[in-house]
Scaffold this active site. Sequence first.
Site, mmCIF file in Angstrom:
data_model
loop_
_atom_site.group_PDB
_atom_site.id
_atom_site.type_symbol
_atom_site.label_atom_id
_atom_site.label_comp_id
_atom_site.label_asym_id
_atom_site.label_seq_id
_atom_site.Cartn_x
_atom_site.Cartn_y
_atom_site.Cartn_z
ATOM 1 N N GLY A 187 -5.046 -2.304 -10.760
ATOM 2 C CA GLY A 187 -5.073 -1.317 -9.679
ATOM 3 C C GLY A 187 -5.240 -2.002 -8.343
ATOM 4 O O GLY A 187 -4.885 -3.176 -8.180
ATOM 5 N N SER A 188 -5.804 -1.269 -7.398
ATOM 6 C CA SER A 188 -5.875 -1.786 -6.023
ATOM 7 C C SER A 188 -6.998 -2.811 -5.864
ATOM 8 O O SER A 188 -7.964 -2.828 -6.639
ATOM 9 C CB SER A 188 -6.119 -0.621 -5.064
ATOM 10 O OG SER A 188 -7.359 -0.027 -5.366
ATOM 11 N N GLU A 192 -6.074 -7.251 -12.215
ATOM 12 C CA GLU A 192 -4.672 -7.405 -11.792
ATOM 13 C C GLU A 192 -4.497 -6.460 -10.611
ATOM 14 O O GLU A 192 -4.446 -5.246 -10.788
ATOM 15 C CB GLU A 192 -3.729 -7.034 -12.929
ATOM 16 C CG GLU A 192 -4.051 -7.809 -14.195
ATOM 17 C CD GLU A 192 -2.837 -8.458 -14.840
ATOM 18 O OE1 GLU A 192 -1.728 -8.006 -14.592
ATOM 19 O OE2 GLU A 192 -3.034 -9.431 -15.585
ATOM 20 N N GLY A 245 -10.756 -2.820 -7.463
ATOM 21 C CA GLY A 245 -11.067 -4.026 -8.249
ATOM 22 C C GLY A 245 -12.379 -4.655 -7.803
ATOM 23 O O GLY A 245 -13.202 -5.075 -8.617
ATOM 24 N N CYS A 298 3.759 -3.608 -8.066
ATOM 25 C CA CYS A 298 2.799 -4.570 -7.524
ATOM 26 C C CYS A 298 3.542 -5.781 -6.970
ATOM 27 O O CYS A 298 3.116 -6.392 -6.001
ATOM 28 C CB CYS A 298 1.796 -4.981 -8.581
ATOM 29 S SG CYS A 298 2.546 -5.552 -10.092
#
Length: 453
Positions: free
Chosen positions: A203-204, A225, A208, A260
């Site tokens: 995610g963002s 990630e 994170g 991403c």
Amino acid sequence: MKIINPATEEVIKDVEPTPTEKMAQYHGHALQAQKQWAQVSINDRLKVLDSYEKRVKDQRDELARLLTLETGKPISQARNEVTGSLDRVRHLKRYAHKWLESEVLSTGDVLEFVCYEPLGVIANISAWNYPYNVGYNVFLYALTAGNAVLYKPSEYATLTGLKIAELLEESGLPGHLFNVIVGDGSAGQQLLELPLDAYFFTGSHRTGLEIAKSVAPKLVPLQLELGGKDPLYVMEDVADVKQAAINAAEGAFYNNGQSCCAIERIYVHEAIYQDFVSHFVSAVKGYQIGDPMSEQTFIGPLTRSEQLGVFEKQCADALAKGAKLLLGGKRIQGKGFYFEPTIFVDVNHDMDLMKSESFGPIIGIQKVTDDSEALGLMDDTEYGLTASVFSADESRARTLLDQLDVGTAYWNCCDRVSPNVPWSGRRHSGLGSTLGASGIRTFTKPKAYHWKN
Ligand code: NAD
């Protein structure tokens, strides 16, 4: 929790978020189930994947429609994801034995060998933009390595998450090994409270970081990630400027820029700049925008309505600082979360557009005079996911890419992920890696044996 169709803004379904007690119950059952699963042979675990692969192939169209319905991903791209992501299953079938079986490392006086034990019960908190691809990177690899998973799909890909659980169960995965937690960020936060054996997040950067702070005291594995601001540099020696522009546009606008590893900023050598920009604009003008269920659509709605405001702010900031708008620049009126594909030139790094992750159909193209200027600009970011160079000269591209602190470098290609090589982000783009040879061992803990007869 209401599941909204981003193309029509209609409610598709009301779903019940998973209550906290239920999460604890899933955890209790998963602890037991995982112990048994760890004793199941790798071959038998792979049989479940084999059966899962067949089911996904048989139901491809239905699964793609569901994905399109809840995320707005154009149907042809949804089909690509549903079948394309099965490369992870084939990868596991090919390599799981090699990576999971114990290895003898020395046969001297003392036999030295290593066994790869599963981590236990892990959390997988995931994103919505490629729920199959990024989901599989974690939970299929984790299950194959002998773990149980508490999977929290994004609130924007809940129905797909629930469907995957159904398919895994029908494929013979024993009960309680794959548990779907329904809910938004608050459900994710509650999941962090459970005493799990590892946390895997996609995610963002913002979320994170919160997760990292929250689970740090547990001292268990954490993998992140996260996002990117991935640059592309087009050198003046490209064999075909038009083709380079077409490929760059696809790298920036596929999945509406919500990848991403989408191209988020472009630097072009001044010698081909005008030519490149005009082909780039033509390519983007050719994209069909509209109903994501239509086979012809290349740009559908955005998955999240909040992003419309983010792009409006980035556009206003870029214009105020002197950027020139060549295409788009505003939301499309009417039902659905649509934003026009947007292209800016005369941009610079004072603009948010060139620094913060946009995650949408908006791009800035900047002119550069040489490789050294391009390198400096490509490196002017806190992210480190991917970087691309288009050039006829392999060694020139390699010299530049070797100097960038990124997890993935692309020469004459972009926006691609392959299970054969590790997928990792550096700095604000993440921690740890999935896929590749290490991608399955990520879900294990090594135990060293010193064996003296
Ligand atoms: P997000 O951070 O908003 O949400 C991701 C997940 O975290 C969701 O399931 C959400 O419900 C959950 N969550 C939110 N707040 C939480 C909290 N406080 N505690 C625990 N869980 C919480 O990200 P998103 O919008 O779903 O995804 C887009 C981002 O993901 C982009 O930045 C994109 O670049 C990145 N991404 C990275 C990769 C990669 O492989 N590096 C792949 C896909 C997406």
